[in-house]
Scaffold this active site. Structure first.
Site, PDB file in Angstrom:
ATOM      1  CB  CYS A   3       5.496  -7.355 -12.362  1.00  0.00           C
ATOM      2  SG  CYS A   3       4.292  -8.125 -11.368  1.00  0.00           S
ATOM      3  CB  CYS A  49       6.484  -0.886  -0.972  1.00  0.00           C
ATOM      4  SG  CYS A  49       7.156  -2.068   0.017  1.00  0.00           S
ATOM      5  CB  CYS A  61      -0.462  -4.191  -8.866  1.00  0.00           C
ATOM      6  SG  CYS A  61      -0.731  -5.419  -8.874  1.00  0.00           S
ATOM      7  CB  CYS A 111      13.513  -6.069  -1.316  1.00  0.00           C
ATOM      8  SG  CYS A 111      12.414  -6.276  -2.076  1.00  0.00           S
ATOM      9  CB  CYS A 164       2.824  -1.728  -8.681  1.00  0.00           C
ATOM     10  SG  CYS A 164       4.424  -1.914  -8.382  1.00  0.00           S
ATOM     11  CD  GLU A 219      14.376  -1.117 -10.764  1.00  0.00           C
ATOM     12  OE1 GLU A 219      14.837   0.347 -10.512  1.00  0.00           O
ATOM     13  OE2 GLU A 219      13.870  -1.513 -10.981  1.00  0.00           O
TER      14      GLU A 219
HETATM   15  N1  SAH Z   1       4.423  -8.770  -6.939  1.00  0.00           N
HETATM   16  C1  SAH Z   1       4.885  -9.368  -5.740  1.00  0.00           C
HETATM   17  C2  SAH Z   1       5.961  -9.187  -5.250  1.00  0.00           C
HETATM   18  C3  SAH Z   1       5.789  -7.590  -4.974  1.00  0.00           C
HETATM   19  S1  SAH Z   1       5.670  -6.568  -3.687  1.00  0.00           S
HETATM   20  C4  SAH Z   1       3.408  -9.118  -5.110  1.00  0.00           C
HETATM   21  O1  SAH Z   1       2.269  -8.417  -5.116  1.00  0.00           O
HETATM   22  O2  SAH Z   1       3.007  -9.352  -3.962  1.00  0.00           O
HETATM   23  C5  SAH Z   1       5.556  -5.273  -3.664  1.00  0.00           C
HETATM   24  C6  SAH Z   1       4.742  -4.556  -2.789  1.00  0.00           C
HETATM   25  O3  SAH Z   1       4.674  -2.998  -3.154  1.00  0.00           O
HETATM   26  C7  SAH Z   1       3.413  -5.376  -2.453  1.00  0.00           C
HETATM   27  O4  SAH Z   1       3.253  -5.461  -1.498  1.00  0.00           O
HETATM   28  C8  SAH Z   1       2.977  -4.112  -3.298  1.00  0.00           C
HETATM   29  O5  SAH Z   1       1.187  -4.251  -2.921  1.00  0.00           O
HETATM   30  C9  SAH Z   1       4.003  -3.352  -3.011  1.00  0.00           C
HETATM   31  N2  SAH Z   1       3.422  -1.987  -3.474  1.00  0.00           N
HETATM   32  C10 SAH Z   1       2.906  -1.745  -4.182  1.00  0.00           C
HETATM   33  N3  SAH Z   1       2.918  -0.727  -4.981  1.00  0.00           N
HETATM   34  C11 SAH Z   1       2.979   0.096  -4.842  1.00  0.00           C
HETATM   35  C12 SAH Z   1       3.384   1.889  -3.703  1.00  0.00           C
HETATM   36  N4  SAH Z   1       2.879   2.418  -5.154  1.00  0.00           N
HETATM   37  N5  SAH Z   1       3.519   2.410  -2.938  1.00  0.00           N
HETATM   38  C13 SAH Z   1       3.354   0.757  -1.282  1.00  0.00           C
HETATM   39  N6  SAH Z   1       3.290   0.246  -1.718  1.00  0.00           N
HETATM   40  C14 SAH Z   1       3.188  -0.820  -3.423  1.00  0.00           C
END
Ligand code: SAH
Length: 369
Positions: free
Chosen positions: A113, A344, A117, A106, A120, A93
């Site tokens: 992944c 995000c 987390c 982006c 996410c 994506e």
């Molecule tokens: N794996 C890397 C790249 C992904 S960036 C990383 O963790 O940095 C994706 C960003 O979106 C990260 O900063 C994460 O904290 C944020 N993110 C993930 N899930 C989210 C959600 N449900 N709502 C808002 N931000 C989120």
């Protein structure tokens, strides 16, 4: 995968070698590089100054379309999400975000992944595999062609963020090669200072990135001010806890150029990590480590299976003020493309209301202000 060479992942020097292997003179390699990276062509047929016999040969040996677009979704705010497939049928994506000053793309570094987390959605896919350099570059080519027209230069340049699906630092070699390719002036010419890569905190790679001369900007996903909470929200913390992560950040800050800052991303989860006490802990943590970084507060983008709610705007504001009062540079991020699962943490190969990708749509201009 496929036996065909993913030609969009080759440097100009590698294309010269490739051309020579096909019995061609070196300049054919340079021509190919221009067609692929500057004109953003995805089929050999359109490379009109190559002899037909060579185009046929390329067709059997190589591909410039290792990703195909399955669906494109357009948000009410103009954000576009592309759901693509690799040749081995895995989802990729990419999100195009129109902005007032300069549009941002982006991109994803992995399909799925491996990190878990808890806030996410991508985590739910698990790791399918890391993407190749060609697959990373093609994401950008596809988004640019769709937004501005095939081969048309973006009027104000493009920013890239490695914040899509996957952990970029677990696809480090592909990522760095793709960034080198995209920086090439005779190609896409998107230079590292237009690129920000985000990591969940792979400490050895943070230290490695700091030593590289032409490196992108760095963002770190933090999400919690204590190990106790971060262990739960971001299990990678058990491998590299906050003290190690922030020591690496301190080291990274020594490599910053004038005016450049390290960014921390902090997703705001109602009642979990958004209390005043946690704002104080976060400020103390960063100040204790002598970090001059800025903090981006990201309102949580909720999704069905995720057990969290976004913090209220007033809560976010209180959190923001507490950080600011302690000398931290802080910004509140505006969610983009939530309605099409493009924001995000929402990239999990979802099928939203489908806008089919027709030939017309492919050439359509983005809604840039
Ligand atoms: N794996 C890397 C790249 C992904 S960036 C990383 O963790 O940095 C994706 C960003 O979106 C990260 O900063 C994460 O904290 C944020 N993110 C993930 N899930 C989210 C959600 N449900 N709502 C808002 N931000 C989120």
């Amino acid at each position: 995968m496929t036996d065909k060479v993913q030609i969009t992942g080759l440097s100009e020097a590698e294309l010269v070698e490739f051309a020579e292997r096909l019995g061609q003179p070196p300049y054919r390699g340079r021509q190919l590089f221009g067609w692929l990276q500057h004109r953003r062509l995805r089929s050999f047929d359109a490379m009109t100054d190559l002899p037909k016999s060579l185009r046929d040969r390329l067709e059997t040996e190589a591909t410039a379309a290792s990703l195909t677009v399955e669906s494109r979704y357009i948000s009410a705010d103009g954000t576009r999400r592309y759901l693509m497939k690799t040749v081995d049928n895995l989802p990729v994506e990419t999100v195009f975000i129109p902005e007032e000053r300069r549009d941002t793309i982006c991109f994803s570094s992995q399909s799925g992944c491996p990190l878990q987390c808890s806030f996410c959605l991508t985590a739910q896919l698990g790791l399918l595999r890391s993407l190749t350099p060609g697959e990373i570059v093609e994401q950008i080519i596809i988004a640019l062609n769709d937004a501005y027209g095939d081969g048309v230069a973006p009027p104000r340049g493009t920013n890239l963020v490695g914040m899509g699906a996957g952990e970029p630092f677990l696809a480090f070699d592909s990522l760095m090669k793709a960034l080198r390719l995209m920086a090439e002036p005779r190609g896409l010419h998107i230079v590292p200072r237009r690129v920000t890569v985000s990591t969940a905190g792979i400490v050895p790679r943070i230290l490695e990135l700091a030593t590289l001369p032409d490196r992108p900007h760095l963002a770190i996903s933090l999400a919690a001010p204590t190990d106790e909470l971060r262990d739960v929200l971001m299990p990678i913390n058990r491998k590299w806890p906050l003290a190690e992560l922030l020591a690496a950040c301190r080291e990274f800050e020594r490599s910053l150029k004038p005016g450049e800052r390290l960014t921390f991303e902090y997703v705001m989860l109602a009642g979990v990590n958004d209390q005043d006490e946690q704002a104080r802990q976060l400020a103390n943590l960063l100040n204790r480590h002598g970090l001059r970084a800025k903090v981006n507060l990201i309102p949580h983008n909720p999704a069905d299976p995720l057990p969290y709610q976004p913090s209220d705007p007033e809560r976010i504001e209180s959190f923001r003020q507490l950080l600011e009062a302690r000398g931290i540079h802080v910004y509140v991020r505006r969610p983009r493309g939530r309605d099409i699962f493009a924001a995000c943490g929402q990239l999990a190969a979802r099928r939203a209301t489908i806008v089919p990708l027709t030939k017309d749509a492919r050439g359509a201009r983005a809604n840039v202000s």
